[in-house]
Design a protein around this motif. Structure first.
Motif, short mmCIF file in Angstrom:
data_model
loop_
_atom_site.label_atom_id
_atom_site.label_comp_id
_atom_site.label_asym_id
_atom_site.label_seq_id
_atom_site.Cartn_x
_atom_site.Cartn_y
_atom_site.Cartn_z
N PHE A 17 -38.95 97.17 -14.18
CA PHE A 17 -37.56 97.34 -14.63
C PHE A 17 -36.79 98.26 -13.68
O PHE A 17 -35.67 97.95 -13.26
CB PHE A 17 -37.57 97.92 -16.05
CG PHE A 17 -36.21 98.26 -16.59
CD1 PHE A 17 -35.34 97.26 -16.99
CD2 PHE A 17 -35.82 99.59 -16.71
CE1 PHE A 17 -34.08 97.58 -17.50
CE2 PHE A 17 -34.58 99.91 -17.22
CZ PHE A 17 -33.70 98.91 -17.61
N VAL A 18 -37.42 99.38 -13.32
CA VAL A 18 -36.76 100.34 -12.43
C VAL A 18 -36.57 99.74 -11.04
O VAL A 18 -35.49 99.85 -10.43
CB VAL A 18 -37.57 101.65 -12.35
CG1 VAL A 18 -37.02 102.56 -11.25
CG2 VAL A 18 -37.54 102.37 -13.69
N THR A 20 -36.31 96.61 -10.09
CA THR A 20 -35.26 95.57 -10.09
C THR A 20 -33.88 96.19 -9.99
O THR A 20 -33.03 95.76 -9.20
CB THR A 20 -35.37 94.71 -11.36
OG1 THR A 20 -36.62 94.04 -11.37
CG2 THR A 20 -34.24 93.69 -11.42
N ASN A 21 -33.64 97.22 -10.79
CA ASN A 21 -32.31 97.82 -10.82
C ASN A 21 -32.02 98.68 -9.59
O ASN A 21 -30.87 98.72 -9.12
CB ASN A 21 -32.15 98.65 -12.10
CG ASN A 21 -31.97 97.78 -13.33
OD1 ASN A 21 -30.88 97.31 -13.62
ND2 ASN A 21 -33.05 97.55 -14.06
N LEU A 22 -33.04 99.34 -9.06
CA LEU A 22 -32.81 100.17 -7.87
C LEU A 22 -32.60 99.31 -6.63
O LEU A 22 -31.75 99.62 -5.78
CB LEU A 22 -33.97 101.14 -7.66
CG LEU A 22 -34.16 102.22 -8.73
CD1 LEU A 22 -35.16 103.27 -8.25
CD2 LEU A 22 -32.85 102.89 -9.10
N ARG A 24 -31.38 96.35 -6.62
CA ARG A 24 -30.04 95.76 -6.80
C ARG A 24 -28.96 96.76 -6.39
O ARG A 24 -27.90 96.37 -5.90
CB ARG A 24 -29.86 95.36 -8.26
CG ARG A 24 -28.55 94.65 -8.56
CD ARG A 24 -28.49 94.28 -10.03
NE ARG A 24 -29.57 93.36 -10.38
CZ ARG A 24 -30.08 93.24 -11.59
NH1 ARG A 24 -29.63 94.00 -12.58
NH2 ARG A 24 -31.04 92.36 -11.83
N ALA A 25 -29.25 98.06 -6.57
CA ALA A 25 -28.28 99.10 -6.20
C ALA A 25 -28.37 99.49 -4.73
O ALA A 25 -27.62 100.36 -4.28
CB ALA A 25 -28.50 100.34 -7.08
N ASN A 105 -30.35 103.82 -19.80
CA ASN A 105 -29.48 102.79 -19.25
C ASN A 105 -29.69 102.76 -17.73
O ASN A 105 -29.60 103.80 -17.07
CB ASN A 105 -28.02 103.12 -19.58
CG ASN A 105 -27.06 102.02 -19.14
OD1 ASN A 105 -27.04 101.63 -17.98
ND2 ASN A 105 -26.25 101.54 -20.07
N PRO A 106 -29.97 101.60 -17.15
CA PRO A 106 -30.22 101.55 -15.70
C PRO A 106 -29.03 102.03 -14.87
O PRO A 106 -29.21 102.60 -13.80
CB PRO A 106 -30.52 100.07 -15.44
CG PRO A 106 -30.00 99.34 -16.62
CD PRO A 106 -30.13 100.27 -17.77
N ARG A 107 -27.82 101.84 -15.37
CA ARG A 107 -26.65 102.32 -14.64
C ARG A 107 -26.62 103.85 -14.62
O ARG A 107 -26.22 104.45 -13.63
CB ARG A 107 -25.37 101.77 -15.28
CG ARG A 107 -25.23 100.26 -15.15
CD ARG A 107 -23.97 99.75 -15.82
NE ARG A 107 -22.77 100.28 -15.20
CZ ARG A 107 -21.54 100.02 -15.63
NH1 ARG A 107 -21.35 99.26 -16.71
NH2 ARG A 107 -20.49 100.53 -15.01
N VAL A 110 -29.23 104.97 -11.99
CA VAL A 110 -28.70 104.82 -10.63
C VAL A 110 -27.68 105.92 -10.34
O VAL A 110 -27.65 106.50 -9.25
CB VAL A 110 -28.08 103.42 -10.45
CG1 VAL A 110 -27.32 103.34 -9.13
CG2 VAL A 110 -29.17 102.35 -10.48
#
Length: 237
Positions: A17-18, A20-22, A24-25, A105-107, A110
């Protein structure tokens, strides 16, 4: 070049999960499922920030934080399911820069990473009419802060500080004699995007005193102004 984030967590689901979001950022992610691997990655170098879970299978996250801080000033964000204030405060006392409680929240994650990375190596600006700005160092008593090299010395002894300890000390020393509230220090040093509370200031002041002062219980440099906050002792010439 993408910043490299070391994610230390034994849960595969959290890791995925982490990551994927990192990614993407725009970050590069290195994974460690236990404390031993995490310390090996840190020793190998080129890590810009650490996301550190407290509940690891082979060691306590607090121990990893302590070990990293012995030789490195890499920003550390505690990533944990523990929501107790005592855990948050202990993590900060051991050198962590921030904390976030699962689920998150992933946002927000980040945003916190970007915030600590912005603070690394960025000392607060000196006043425009200050001689200290031209010389790029602050010297008060036997304490010298080199703003170009990001080094702090008392006499000939170099003092190792984390990025936020350095920023806090630089800000206070650049305004000797001025008393700042905890809220003002959070705004000036941590920034408006910081998610913690004013106890964070107290923890960092205590750590600075332990590193700077001859006797942290009777501080000379950083003085408590009761009912207000803190100030750096003014040097009378």
């Amino acid at each position: 070049m993408h910043e490299r984030i070391l994610v230390v967590d034994d849960e595969q689901g959290i890791q995925g999960f982490v990551e994927t979001n990192l990614v993407r950022a725009g970050f590069e992610v290195i994974q460690a499922l236990n404390g031993k691997t995490a310390l090996q990655e840190v020793a190998a170098g080129n890590i810009d920030c650490i996301l550190l879970d407290l509940g690891l299978p082979d060691s306590d996250g607090f121990d990893i934080c302590r070990e990293v801080r012995k030789n490195h000033t890499i920003p550390i964000i505690i990533l944990t399911a523990r929501g107790d204030d005592i855990d948050k405060i202990l993590g900060l006392e051991l050198g962590a820069d921030d904390y976030i409680v699962k689920p998150f929240n992933p946002r927000e994650l980040v945003a916190r990473i970007k915030a600590v990375l912005r603070r690394v190596g960025t000392p607060p600006p000196a006043p425009a009419d200050s001689e200290q700005q031209n010389s790029r160092h602050i010297k008060l008593f036997d304490l010298t802060i080199d703003l170009d090299r990001h080094e702090v010395r008392r006499g000939e002894r170099q003092i190792d500080l984390t990025p936020k300890e350095y920023d806090l000390l630089s800000f206070l020393a650049d305004h000797p004699g001025y008393a700042f509230t905890r809220e003002k220090l959070l705004q000036e040093v941590w920034g408006y995007d910081f998610f913690g509370d004013d106890r964070t200031v107290d923890v960092h002041i205590r750590r600075l005193r332990e590193k700077l002062e001859d006797d942290p219980n009777t501080p000379f440099f950083i003085i408590t102004v009761w009912g207000v906050g803190y100030k750096f002792r003014e040097q009378n010439t």
